[in-house]
Design a protein around this motif. Structure first.
Motif, mmCIF file in Angstrom:
data_model
loop_
_atom_site.group_PDB
_atom_site.id
_atom_site.type_symbol
_atom_site.label_atom_id
_atom_site.label_comp_id
_atom_site.label_asym_id
_atom_site.label_seq_id
_atom_site.Cartn_x
_atom_site.Cartn_y
_atom_site.Cartn_z
ATOM 1 N N LEU A 11 -52.783 25.415 18.577
ATOM 2 C CA LEU A 11 -53.112 26.641 17.845
ATOM 3 C C LEU A 11 -52.137 27.732 18.251
ATOM 4 O O LEU A 11 -51.929 27.970 19.443
ATOM 5 C CB LEU A 11 -54.545 27.060 18.165
ATOM 6 C CG LEU A 11 -55.021 28.395 17.616
ATOM 7 C CD1 LEU A 11 -55.034 28.360 16.091
ATOM 8 C CD2 LEU A 11 -56.404 28.720 18.172
ATOM 9 N N VAL A 12 -51.566 28.405 17.262
ATOM 10 C CA VAL A 12 -50.610 29.471 17.532
ATOM 11 C C VAL A 12 -50.812 30.572 16.504
ATOM 12 O O VAL A 12 -51.262 30.321 15.383
ATOM 13 C CB VAL A 12 -49.163 28.917 17.473
ATOM 14 C CG1 VAL A 12 -48.814 28.406 16.093
ATOM 15 C CG2 VAL A 12 -48.154 29.929 17.971
ATOM 16 N N GLN A 13 -50.501 31.782 16.894
ATOM 17 C CA GLN A 13 -50.620 32.906 15.971
ATOM 18 C C GLN A 13 -49.438 32.935 15.010
ATOM 19 O O GLN A 13 -48.342 32.438 15.323
ATOM 20 C CB GLN A 13 -50.690 34.219 16.745
ATOM 21 C CG GLN A 13 -52.008 34.436 17.469
ATOM 22 C CD GLN A 13 -52.107 35.833 18.061
ATOM 23 O OE1 GLN A 13 -51.107 36.451 18.406
ATOM 24 N NE2 GLN A 13 -53.337 36.325 18.181
ATOM 25 N N SER A 14 -49.670 33.541 13.879
ATOM 26 C CA SER A 14 -48.603 33.720 12.903
ATOM 27 C C SER A 14 -47.408 34.421 13.560
ATOM 28 O O SER A 14 -47.577 35.386 14.307
ATOM 29 C CB SER A 14 -49.125 34.553 11.735
ATOM 30 O OG SER A 14 -48.135 34.700 10.739
ATOM 31 N N GLY A 15 -46.215 33.889 13.287
ATOM 32 C CA GLY A 15 -45.007 34.411 13.910
ATOM 33 C C GLY A 15 -44.618 33.716 15.195
ATOM 34 O O GLY A 15 -43.512 33.934 15.717
ATOM 35 N N GLY A 16 -45.509 32.888 15.697
ATOM 36 C CA GLY A 16 -45.246 32.200 16.951
ATOM 37 C C GLY A 16 -44.406 30.951 16.778
ATOM 38 O O GLY A 16 -43.936 30.636 15.679
ATOM 39 N N SER A 17 -44.238 30.234 17.887
ATOM 40 C CA SER A 17 -43.387 29.051 17.910
ATOM 41 C C SER A 17 -44.101 27.892 18.589
ATOM 42 O O SER A 17 -44.984 28.093 19.436
ATOM 43 C CB SER A 17 -42.094 29.347 18.685
ATOM 44 O OG SER A 17 -41.340 30.363 18.058
ATOM 45 N N LEU A 18 -43.702 26.700 18.198
ATOM 46 C CA LEU A 18 -44.153 25.477 18.841
ATOM 47 C C LEU A 18 -43.006 24.482 18.826
ATOM 48 O O LEU A 18 -42.135 24.547 17.948
ATOM 49 C CB LEU A 18 -45.340 24.849 18.106
ATOM 50 C CG LEU A 18 -46.731 25.429 18.283
ATOM 51 C CD1 LEU A 18 -47.713 24.713 17.355
ATOM 52 C CD2 LEU A 18 -47.203 25.326 19.720
#
Length: 116
Positions: A11-18
């Motif tokens: 799970l990551v917030q919008s604008g984030g990276s994985l």
């Protein structure tokens, strides 16, 4: 037997990276074209990106400039770096391998969820 094992979803917030990883075994990795596909709820599985044995890459228009595929033939790994993630990127991401003899193999998938 052939195994493709994905990891790195979450799970990551919008604008984030994985960064997703796919570990391959049971195949001659350096002779395989590799790729990432994704399937969102209620939608068909779609191509995200591919990388050939020679390192040529191809991206879906929706991820061009945000996602980067790479491979490490010494470690039998393929990666998907995902930047500037959007809620529309939410999906199960699947690793794909196409062997020299055109056999296709799939991983079990890893969930990526992008919250707004």
């Amino acid at each position: 037997q052939v195994q493709l094992v994905e990891s790195g979803g979450g799970l990551v917030q919008s604008g984030g990276s994985l960064r997703l990883s796919c570990a391959a075994s049971g195949i001659i990795f350096s002779l395989c074209d590799m790729g990432w596909y994704r399937q969102a709820p209620g939608k068909q599985r779609e191509l995200v990106t591919t990388i050939t044995t020679g390192g040529s890459t191809n991206y879906a228009g929706s991820v061009e400039g945000r996602f980067t595929i790479s491979r490490d033939d010494a470690k039998n790994l393929v990666y998907l770096r995902m930047n500037s993630l959007k809620p529309d990127d939410t999906a199960v991401y699947y690793c794909h391998a196409r062997t020299y003899y055109k056999f296709d193999y799939w991983g079990q998938g890893t969930q990526v969820t992008v919250s707004s």
